[in-house]
Design a protein around this motif. Structure first.
Motif, PDB file in Angstrom:
ATOM      1  N   ILE A  34       0.896  -1.723   0.028  1.00 47.84           N
ATOM      2  CA  ILE A  34       0.081   0.069  -0.338  1.00 47.84           C
ATOM      3  C   ILE A  34       0.808   1.336   0.247  1.00 47.84           C
ATOM      4  N   LYS A  35       0.087   2.186  -0.481  1.00 47.96           N
ATOM      5  CA  LYS A  35       1.627   3.632  -0.376  1.00 47.96           C
ATOM      6  C   LYS A  35       0.349   3.760   1.522  1.00 47.96           C
ATOM      7  N   LEU A  36       2.064   4.873   1.338  1.00 50.42           N
ATOM      8  CA  LEU A  36       0.894   6.225   2.673  1.00 50.42           C
ATOM      9  C   LEU A  36       1.669   7.314   2.568  1.00 50.42           C
ATOM     10  N   ASN A  37       1.026   8.324   2.279  1.00 51.31           N
ATOM     11  CA  ASN A  37       0.368   9.532   2.441  1.00 51.31           C
ATOM     12  C   ASN A  37       0.973  10.357   3.796  1.00 51.31           C
ATOM     13  N   GLN A  38       1.223  11.594   3.512  1.00 54.06           N
ATOM     14  CA  GLN A  38       1.346  12.592   4.908  1.00 54.06           C
ATOM     15  C   GLN A  38       1.182  13.670   4.745  1.00 54.06           C
ATOM     16  N   ILE A  39       0.778  14.515   5.344  1.00 55.17           N
ATOM     17  CA  ILE A  39       0.254  16.235   4.671  1.00 55.17           C
ATOM     18  C   ILE A  39       1.022  17.041   6.245  1.00 55.17           C
ATOM     19  N   ARG A  64      -9.242  21.586   3.409  1.00 56.68           N
ATOM     20  CA  ARG A  64      -8.694  21.997   3.066  1.00 56.68           C
ATOM     21  C   ARG A  64      -6.936  20.434   2.338  1.00 56.68           C
ATOM     22  N   ARG A  65      -6.572  21.206   3.594  1.00 53.97           N
ATOM     23  CA  ARG A  65      -5.367  20.279   3.614  1.00 53.97           C
ATOM     24  C   ARG A  65      -4.808  18.982   3.459  1.00 53.97           C
ATOM     25  N   PHE A  66      -6.280  17.301   4.007  1.00 52.52           N
ATOM     26  CA  PHE A  66      -6.678  16.653   3.718  1.00 52.52           C
ATOM     27  C   PHE A  66      -6.857  16.720   2.398  1.00 52.52           C
ATOM     28  N   GLU A  67      -8.004  17.363   2.366  1.00 49.70           N
ATOM     29  CA  GLU A  67      -9.768  17.052   1.031  1.00 49.70           C
ATOM     30  C   GLU A  67      -8.136  17.136  -0.005  1.00 49.70           C
ATOM     31  N   GLU A  68      -7.755  18.158  -0.329  1.00 48.25           N
ATOM     32  CA  GLU A  68      -6.405  18.609  -1.428  1.00 48.25           C
ATOM     33  C   GLU A  68      -5.141  16.366  -1.425  1.00 48.25           C
ATOM     34  N   ALA A  69      -5.326  16.541  -0.715  1.00 50.72           N
ATOM     35  CA  ALA A  69      -4.031  15.251  -0.572  1.00 50.72           C
ATOM     36  C   ALA A  69      -4.793  14.136  -0.901  1.00 50.72           C
ATOM     37  N   ILE A  70      -6.323  13.848  -1.272  1.00 53.67           N
ATOM     38  CA  ILE A  70      -7.336  12.160  -1.750  1.00 53.67           C
ATOM     39  C   ILE A  70      -7.401  12.567  -2.956  1.00 53.67           C
ATOM     40  N   THR A  71      -6.569  10.744  -3.149  1.00 53.51           N
ATOM     41  CA  THR A  71      -6.678  10.453  -4.837  1.00 53.51           C
ATOM     42  C   THR A  71      -7.945   9.669  -5.014  1.00 53.51           C
ATOM     43  N   THR A  78       2.069  19.233  20.315  1.00 57.33           N
ATOM     44  CA  THR A  78       2.015  20.232  20.615  1.00 57.33           C
ATOM     45  C   THR A  78       0.645  20.532  20.918  1.00 57.33           C
ATOM     46  N   GLY A  79      -0.669  20.032  20.987  1.00 52.90           N
ATOM     47  CA  GLY A  79      -2.056  20.317  21.773  1.00 52.90           C
ATOM     48  C   GLY A  79      -2.410  20.242  20.835  1.00 52.90           C
ATOM     49  N   GLN A  80      -2.410  20.109  19.936  1.00 51.88           N
ATOM     50  CA  GLN A  80      -3.312  21.023  19.478  1.00 51.88           C
ATOM     51  C   GLN A  80      -4.914  20.112  18.762  1.00 51.88           C
ATOM     52  N   ILE A  81      -5.609  21.010  19.140  1.00 51.74           N
ATOM     53  CA  ILE A  81      -6.918  19.970  18.990  1.00 51.74           C
ATOM     54  C   ILE A  81      -7.132  20.668  17.188  1.00 51.74           C
ATOM     55  N   LEU A  82      -7.774  19.335  17.044  1.00 52.00           N
ATOM     56  CA  LEU A  82      -7.961  18.922  14.903  1.00 52.00           C
ATOM     57  C   LEU A  82      -9.471  19.523  14.783  1.00 52.00           C
ATOM     58  N   PRO A  83     -10.101  20.165  13.345  1.00 49.49           N
ATOM     59  CA  PRO A  83     -11.246  19.907  14.089  1.00 49.49           C
ATOM     60  C   PRO A  83     -12.224  18.296  13.181  1.00 49.49           C
ATOM     61  N   VAL A  84     -11.524  17.864  14.010  1.00 54.04           N
ATOM     62  CA  VAL A  84     -12.503  15.995  13.604  1.00 54.04           C
ATOM     63  C   VAL A  84     -14.205  16.352  12.483  1.00 54.04           C
ATOM     64  N   LYS A  85     -15.043  16.683  13.685  1.00 54.22           N
ATOM     65  CA  LYS A  85     -16.289  16.453  13.121  1.00 54.22           C
ATOM     66  C   LYS A  85     -15.867  16.833  11.104  1.00 54.22           C
ATOM     67  N   LYS A  86     -14.897  18.424  10.999  1.00 53.07           N
ATOM     68  CA  LYS A  86     -15.169  18.693   9.552  1.00 53.07           C
ATOM     69  C   LYS A  86     -14.445  18.257   8.277  1.00 53.07           C
ATOM     70  N   VAL A  87     -14.288  16.879   8.993  1.00 53.23           N
ATOM     71  CA  VAL A  87     -13.077  16.076   8.084  1.00 53.23           C
ATOM     72  C   VAL A  87     -13.443  14.841   8.135  1.00 53.23           C
ATOM     73  N   VAL A  88     -14.101  14.067   8.717  1.00 54.33           N
ATOM     74  CA  VAL A  88     -14.994  13.269   8.884  1.00 54.33           C
ATOM     75  C   VAL A  88     -16.651  13.839   7.877  1.00 54.33           C
ATOM     76  N   HIS A  89     -16.930  14.635   8.027  1.00 52.74           N
ATOM     77  CA  HIS A  89     -17.717  14.800   7.249  1.00 52.74           C
ATOM     78  C   HIS A  89     -17.868  15.371   5.849  1.00 52.74           C
ATOM     79  N   MET A  90     -16.101  15.673   5.781  1.00 54.71           N
ATOM     80  CA  MET A  90     -15.588  16.232   4.642  1.00 54.71           C
ATOM     81  C   MET A  90     -15.717  14.534   4.083  1.00 54.71           C
ATOM     82  N   ALA A  91     -14.667  13.704   4.272  1.00 58.52           N
ATOM     83  CA  ALA A  91     -13.833  12.510   3.893  1.00 58.52           C
ATOM     84  C   ALA A  91     -15.713  11.370   3.861  1.00 58.52           C
TER      85      ALA A  91
END
Ligand SMILES: Cc1ncc(COP(=O)(O)O)c(C=O)c1O
Length: 429
Positions: A174-179, A193-200, A215-228
């Motif tokens: 398989i192939k791993l892509n990282q943003i 946008r960064r996740f979406e643009e990396a989708i092939t 870093t303790g960064q909290i990410l917008p899970v719901k928004k990424v889940v809905h896009m995907a």
């Protein structure tokens, strides 16, 4: 001269209350909850109320000869969580095949119900695992992928999880892509946008953190889940640091797969974790260890790991009681407050740079700070050797520093000493 009885009475109210042993007794545990319930005020007001937190601090048996500001790695458990675990272990050893398998193991169902209730999901969607790594690998290895299929994650995800996909690359082609992710990241749309643009066309799976450990960064899970979801791509959420750290439940994420450790912010026994899989997704996710076909749609298939102690898993119940006694919003506000205390004192954005957002939507009890011109490893070592302060060095291509994670048992005085130690070091550069 005071009598022995008078003396015992005198220390009874003071010194005895200061020992964690005061909370071993279930009556005392109840008392702690009663006391915490008696405080009024908003979460932000309570965050500054040292009297409230003094009660909480006493529930721990931590070593006060040092200052542990790496609670993100793994947390100590309150005394009565440890006691419950020891009690279950002793009982198991009286006759394991009966006491552990027949009496204690079925009680796991009660813990499952409580975790589900706390996370806001159905009991049949929760598996109790040994840690976030196990929960994550169930998901990362449990999807069938073909050579050429791609998986997507960030370059700030946890190394073990990246290695899990790298092993699939070597083993299955398989192939791993990282943003990359901005530091700090305060624009949800940019992350999506960064996740979406990396989708092939070959992307079959996404792995993302709820909180980035670096870093303790909290990410917008719901928004990424809905896009995907619109593109039919499952998202595995790594919530190792998020669950029981700040206030949220499943409705805030709407994800299909959520994974966490319970020995971090829930303060449950070491070697405890949780996996959430949405009911209709269970059937198509393979367990890590094989289970019978009849279990295909049963969340318990992910718990088919052979003989294991029941004690750790049952004592999750005491940790939940402690967590609910403090209250998620009060815990969140206190953790943020403790970090704000030192950040306000030392970060100037010039010599001392913070790699964590100050917006409470994007960070809580984890923060990473850099003293310009000082190696994180060197700073980390000096804090330990000269001040007995534990932090953890962070060395990422994009940013460096030391990560600071206080806990609910951390005192203001300990934060003050950390500030003093950091000021000494800042003077050197
Ligand atoms: C983001 C992240 N994911 C997964 C893990 C793995 O957690 P555990 O070692 O409890 O399995 C960690 C551990 O720190 C982490 O920070």
């Amino acid at each position: 001269m005071e009598t022995r009885k008078q003396f015992l009475k005198k220390i009874g109210s003071g010194a005895a209350a200061l020992t964690a042993g005061a909370f071993f007794n279930p009556m005392k545990t109840e008392k702690l909850k009663e006391k915490l319930d008696s405080y009024s005020g908003t979460a932000v007001e309570i965050a500054r109320n040292e009297d409230f937190w003094a009660q909480v601090q006493q529930a721990f048996t931590v070593d006060r000869s040092l200052i542990n500001l790496n609670n993100g790695g793994v947390s100590p458990s309150p005394a009565f969580v440890q006691e419950a675990m020891k009690k279950h272990l002793d009982f198991s050893n009286q006759a394991p095949v009966y006491n552990m398998w027949r009496i204690l193991e079925p009680r796991r169902e009660g813990v499952r119900q409580r975790l589900a209730r706390n996370f806001g999901v159905d009991t049949e969607e929760i598996a109790i695992t040994r840690n976030a790594s196990e929960s994550l690998q169930i998901c990362q290895l449990g999807f069938d992928l073909n050579p050429g299929d791609e998986v997507l994650t960030t370059d700030q995800d946890y190394p073990r999880m990246i290695n899990t996909f790298k092993q699939r690359e070597r083993r299955e082609g398989i192939k791993l892509n990282q943003i990359s992710i901005p530091v700090p990241a305060e624009d949800d749309a940019e992350i999506v946008r960064r996740f979406e643009e990396a989708i092939t066309p070959n992307t079959k799976l996404i792995l993302m953190c709820h909180i980035i450990n670096l870093t303790g960064q909290i990410l917008p899970v719901k928004k990424v889940v809905h896009m995907a979801r619109k593109k039919g791509i499952p998202v595995i959420v790594d919530g190792a640091h998020a669950y029981a750290h700040f206030e949220f439940d499943h409705a805030d994420l709407d994800c299909d797969y959520y994974t966490t450790s319970l020995h971090k912010w829930l303060f449950a026994p070491h070697g405890t974790g949780m996996l959430y899989v949405r009911k209709d997704k269970i059937k198509d996710l393979w367990p890590l260890m094989a289970a019978a076909e009849s279990q295909d749609e049963d969340i318990r298939k992910f718990e088919e790991i052979g003989t294991h102690p029941a004690a750790n898993f049952l004592a999750i119940g005491e940790a939940l009681t402690f967590h609910e006694g403090i209250g998620s919003s009060r815990k969140e506000a206190r953790l943020k407050y403790l970090n704000d205390l030192w950040i306000d004192e030392i970060v100037d954005g010039d010599k001392v740079v913070l790699h964590t957002s100050r917006n409470p939507k994007y960070a809580c009890g984890i923060a990473t700070v850099e003293i310009k011109g000082m190696e994180p490893n060197e700073l980390n070592s000096t804090l330990w050797s000269d001040y007995r302060i534990i932090t953890t060095p962070i060395n990422h291509e994009q940013f460096r520093g030391i990560r600071v994670t206080p806990n609910v048992y951390t005192t203001r005085e300990e934060i003050d000493r950390f500030v003093g130690a950091m000021k000494d070091q800042i003077k050197k550069v």
